[in-house]
Design a protein around this motif. Structure first.
Motif, PDB file in Angstrom:
ATOM      1  N   SER A   1       0.910  -1.137  -0.109  1.00  0.00           N
ATOM      2  CA  SER A   1       0.092   0.096   0.074  1.00  0.00           C
ATOM      3  C   SER A   1       0.896   1.206  -0.188  1.00  0.00           C
ATOM      4  CB  SER A   1      -0.751   0.055   1.015  1.00  0.00           C
ATOM      5  OG  SER A   1      -0.152  -0.122   2.393  1.00  0.00           O
ATOM      6  N   GLU A   2       1.992   1.191   0.910  1.00  0.00           N
ATOM      7  CA  GLU A   2       2.890   2.287   0.815  1.00  0.00           C
ATOM      8  C   GLU A   2       3.452   2.446  -0.614  1.00  0.00           C
ATOM      9  OE1 GLU A   2       5.244   3.485   4.640  1.00  0.00           O
ATOM     10  OE2 GLU A   2       6.503   2.315   3.308  1.00  0.00           O
ATOM     11  N   PHE A   3       3.980   1.513  -1.155  1.00  0.00           N
ATOM     12  CA  PHE A   3       4.731   1.544  -2.508  1.00  0.00           C
ATOM     13  C   PHE A   3       3.657   1.995  -3.632  1.00  0.00           C
ATOM     14  CE2 PHE A   3       5.165  -0.716  -6.749  1.00  0.00           C
ATOM     15  CZ  PHE A   3       6.064  -0.208  -7.291  1.00  0.00           C
ATOM     16  N   LEU A   4       2.315   1.709  -3.610  1.00  0.00           N
ATOM     17  CA  LEU A   4       1.445   1.928  -4.587  1.00  0.00           C
ATOM     18  C   LEU A   4       1.056   3.471  -4.303  1.00  0.00           C
ATOM     19  CD1 LEU A   4      -0.779  -1.155  -4.615  1.00  0.00           C
ATOM     20  CD2 LEU A   4       0.775  -0.461  -6.521  1.00  0.00           C
TER      21      LEU A   4
ATOM     22  N   TYR B   1       1.631  -5.261 -11.245  1.00  0.00           N
ATOM     23  CA  TYR B   1       0.668  -5.909 -11.925  1.00  0.00           C
ATOM     24  C   TYR B   1      -0.493  -6.499 -11.245  1.00  0.00           C
ATOM     25  CZ  TYR B   1      -0.660 -10.420 -14.564  1.00  0.00           C
ATOM     26  OH  TYR B   1      -1.248 -11.146 -15.199  1.00  0.00           O
ATOM     27  N   ARG B   2      -0.497  -6.730 -10.048  1.00  0.00           N
ATOM     28  CA  ARG B   2      -1.984  -7.008  -9.133  1.00  0.00           C
ATOM     29  C   ARG B   2      -2.973  -5.795  -9.239  1.00  0.00           C
ATOM     30  NH1 ARG B   2       1.346 -10.166  -4.518  1.00  0.00           N
ATOM     31  NH2 ARG B   2       1.961 -11.863  -5.859  1.00  0.00           N
ATOM     32  N   ALA B   3      -2.162  -4.704  -9.080  1.00  0.00           N
ATOM     33  CA  ALA B   3      -2.872  -3.338  -8.879  1.00  0.00           C
ATOM     34  C   ALA B   3      -3.470  -2.883 -10.333  1.00  0.00           C
ATOM     35  CB  ALA B   3      -2.162  -2.487  -8.248  1.00  0.00           C
ATOM     36  N   GLU B   4      -2.782  -3.569 -11.488  1.00  0.00           N
ATOM     37  CA  GLU B   4      -3.209  -3.093 -12.986  1.00  0.00           C
ATOM     38  C   GLU B   4      -2.821  -1.741 -13.043  1.00  0.00           C
ATOM     39  OE1 GLU B   4      -7.324  -3.886 -13.713  1.00  0.00           O
ATOM     40  OE2 GLU B   4      -7.239  -6.129 -13.472  1.00  0.00           O
ATOM     41  N   SER B   5      -1.504  -1.414 -12.616  1.00  0.00           N
ATOM     42  CA  SER B   5      -1.138   0.158 -12.754  1.00  0.00           C
ATOM     43  C   SER B   5      -0.583   0.059 -13.954  1.00  0.00           C
ATOM     44  CB  SER B   5      -0.078   0.213 -11.794  1.00  0.00           C
ATOM     45  OG  SER B   5       0.838   1.474 -11.732  1.00  0.00           O
TER      46      SER B   5
END
Length: 713
Positions: free
Chosen positions: A306-309, A338-342
């Motif tokens: 969460s901090e990284f995103l 990838y998991r966050a579809e960023s």
């Protein structure tokens, strides 16, 4: 006798609240341990953390006042096992050793410790020995932390940040029931700076107090079925608790502007190098204020998704600065994106080299390359369009000859390898394995004695496949430090049990010399807090070796050569061991030079041996150098027009060990070496005789010169 004494600096560890501490990183770390109520400390010396063990040893009196137990452990495994005190008791404990080899040695104890979990804070301070100044294989300790799920701190190389990390490490360990590893690179160990101190804290529960109320908890035992519960505890409780602790306590730091289309994600230990590169590009000032957003990972594991995103939000490109390989951090962050579809583009290896130290130039070149792709407008014009006419520097690796590491001037290990080289000239080349320590330099020119190294104390074990007998006996080299670290059981005991026919040469220089001259069991000096003067030969005989030879002066090359020949040709069965003992010359000089200087100053008579080469006798074939390699041996061109080859010479660095002459005698070389004793503060009779000798020599020289002139005429 350690390489360096910290007794004066240790007094700064007594500073209290409101004082300012100024000094090196290793001293700051020790002070932080005391401020955070550590109950016991242990470890094993090894670069770049060796001096921390020296500091702890010099601070033993202070720690005893606080009720802190200090132990200089036999090896890293023993140090890690010490942390068992924090499993059942709320006692904070810390150990230190080098990584990754120290972590490898300690791996069994560390894995068990992590599995069972801890009650008191457990901190492992690892000297991460990576890069161009390293003395070992190029690996990272990061992989072990991931494998065993042990949290990994990598603080910025700044004294306030490092001191804070010690306290954070203890609290994180207690909050998550998990030991914490903190890596410090060589720059962190020796960085200097200041920080505001706090009062030293006596541990809330000392190890002495704990003995009055023993605790047990069978669910902490690493055996089924509890190991299955430990695994679930790691996943369901410890990991979420660690992520929460990191985020809520703000252990990772953010620098630079809040909004930008690019950003840097940096290992804490790499932060100073990144800032310096940005300064050179005009993107940071002298105080570290950056024009680029920086996410500084003082906690390298676990990573908080969460901090990284949140950091990546609003950015198009981010660059991961991760020294070493594999790219553990980059791979994990890629998975998060990838998991966050960023749509954020993640850069790292490829722009940065996969392996090797991230020097200042590597940092500059790599960050510049990233900005050319992601934000070229931020680069200075000279970087965007470099001068194509700039002269290219030559590849110095193809021009400058290599300079392999070698023994110090006067090292007592040099004659051992000279003798081995001569024995092989007589008996033929042998299968030889080496070990970790100064003696490993015998594998280098001019000796070329030794080959594979499998670990500290494992030199003889590395010859196990060859120990069943053959045309020539295998030879193994092991040092006194490696012998006590692991060699007695894993190597010597293994040879006895398997009825080996090989030869082991134990290089005994009285100390753990390669790590800074720390005392060990067989050291000759008295030690107020440690037991010394336990002969290696006695221990070897105690495990069942029958053929043991003790040599107490390694500079006696003929005796060494004869003993080696006997060991390799005897009909005796079982392992053969030669203990070759002489004091480390560096430690000897550190002890004797001040005493000699004081004696000379006081007017006492002092003799100092010096060696030289008679130019008229020297043949100029330089065999003495090929069998010695002493740094004080060099070349000198003579004024004789009939001699093309330079002769050997001995420079002012000579310490008078006599090895050059011993080698020349044993190898039947030209008798060109001579000894001269320099007498300081000579007596009256000595001065009178010196005057007479000088007069006689002068008269003989003048007569010879006159006769030479008559003959020429």
């Amino acid at each position: 006798m350690a390489e360096r004494s910290f007794k004066a600096e240790v007094q700064h560890l007594r500073k209290g609240a409101g004082d300012t501490f100024t000094g090196e990183g290793i001293l700051a770390l020790t002070k932080a341990l005391l401020e955070n109520g550590v109950g016991y400390v242990g470890g094993y010396q090894g670069a770049p953390i060796s001096h921390m063990m020296d500091v702890l040893a010099d601070a033993e009196e202070l720690m005893a006042e606080l009720g802190v137990r200090f132990e200089s452990n036999a090896n890293e495994a023993a140090a890690a096992a010490m942390l068992a005190a924090s499993v059942h008791y709320p006692i904070r404990g810390a150990v230190t050793f080098k990584g990754p080899v120290g972590v490898n040695v300690a791996s069994d104890a560390l894995a068990n410790l992590t599995d069972s979990g801890v009650t008191g804070g457990a901190l492992i301070i690892v000297g991460e020995d990576y890069g161009e100044g390293s003395s070992i294989m190029q690996e990272r300790s990061h992989a072990f932390a991931m494998k065993s799920q042990m949290w990994l701190l990598d603080p910025r190389p700044s004294l306030p940040a490092m001191v804070k990390a010690v306290g954070d490490g203890f609290e994180m360990s207690e909050a998550t029931n998990t030991p914490v590893m903190m890596i410090v690179r060589i720059r962190s160990c020796h960085v200097t700076g200041t920080f505001e101190t706090r009062d030293n804290q006596r541990p809330k529960l000392t190890v002495k107090d704990a003995l009055s109320n023993p605790q047990t908890d069978f669910t902490r035992v690493v055996l089924p079925p509890y190991t299955y519960l430990h695994e679930q505890d790691k996943v369901q409780n410890r990991w979420p608790a660690a992520e929460k602790f990191v985020r809520e306590r703000g252990l990772n730091e953010f620098f630079g502007p809040n909004e930008a289309k690019v950003g840097l994600i940096v290992q804490g230990g790499m932060y100073n190098g990144v800032i310096r590169a940005l300064q050179r590009m005009g993107l940071a000032d002298l105080y570290g204020n950056s024009d680029l957003p920086i996410y500084c990972l003082n906690v390298a594991y676990p990573l908080v998704s969460s901090e990284f995103l949140d950091f990546c939000a609003g950015k198009d490109h981010v660059l991961v600065v991760e020294e070493g390989h594999p790219e553990f951090i980059e791979q994990q962050l890629s998975a998060y994106l990838y998991r966050a579809e960023s749509r954020v583009k993640l850069h790292g290896k490829g722009i940065f080299p996969m392996g090797g130290e991230y020097t200042g130039q590597v940092m500059l070149d790599s960050i510049s390359a990233f900005l050319k792709i992601a934000a070229p407008e931020m680069l200075p014009a000279t970087v965007r369009a470099p001068n194509e006419d700039k002269p290219q520097l030559p590849d110095l690796s193809k021009v400058v000859p290599i300079r392999p590491p070698g023994f110090c001037t006067g090292c007592p290990e040099r004659p051992i390898f000279a003798a081995l080289k001569m024995v092989q000239q007589d008996l033929g080349k042998h299968q030889i394995t080496a070990d970790i320590g100064c003696h490993l330099f015998g594998s280098m020119p001019p000796f070329y004695v030794g080959g594979a190294t499998m670990g500290y104390g494992l030199g003889p074990a590395a010859n196990g496949a060859f120990d069943g007998g053959g045309e020539r006996r295998p030879i193994s080299i092991i040092g006194d430090g490696g012998f006590w670290h692991n060699g007695l059981s894993s190597s010597i005991g293994n040879m006895v049990f398997n009825k080996s026919d090989g030869l082991v040469v134990v290089v005994d220089n009285y100390y753990s010399a390669a790590t800074g001259g720390q005392d060990i069991l067989s050291s000759r000096a008295d030690n107020d807090t440690k037991a010394t003067q336990h002969p290696i030969a006695d221990a070897i005989k105690g495990v069942g070796v029958k053929w043991v030879r003790q040599i107490d002066r390694t500079y006696d090359v003929p005796k060494l050569k004869a003993t080696l020949t006997e060991a390799l040709t005897t009909d005796a069965k079982g392992p053969k061991v030669i203990v070759a003992s002489s004091e480390c010359m560096l430690n000897k000089q550190r002890r004797e030079r001040p005493l000699k200087a004081q004696a000379i100053k006081e007017g006492r008579r002092v003799e100092a041996p010096r060696f030289g080469v008679d130019e008229a006798v020297c043949t100029g074939d330089h065999a003495c150098m090929r069998l010695s390699g002493c740094p004080s041996l060099g070349l000198k061109h003579t004024d004789d027009p009939l001699r093309d080859d330079p002769v050997a010479r001995i420079d002012q660095t000579c310490v008078g060990c006599g090895n050059c002459g011993e080698v020349a005698d044993a190898a039947v070389l030209c008798p060109s070496f001579y000894r001269a004793d320099v007498v300081h503060n000579p007596k009256g009779a000595e001065k009178w005789w010196a005057g007479k000798r000088a007069a006689l020599i002068g008269w003989l020289a003048r007569r010879r010169s006159s006769r030479t002139l008559e003959f020429a005429a």
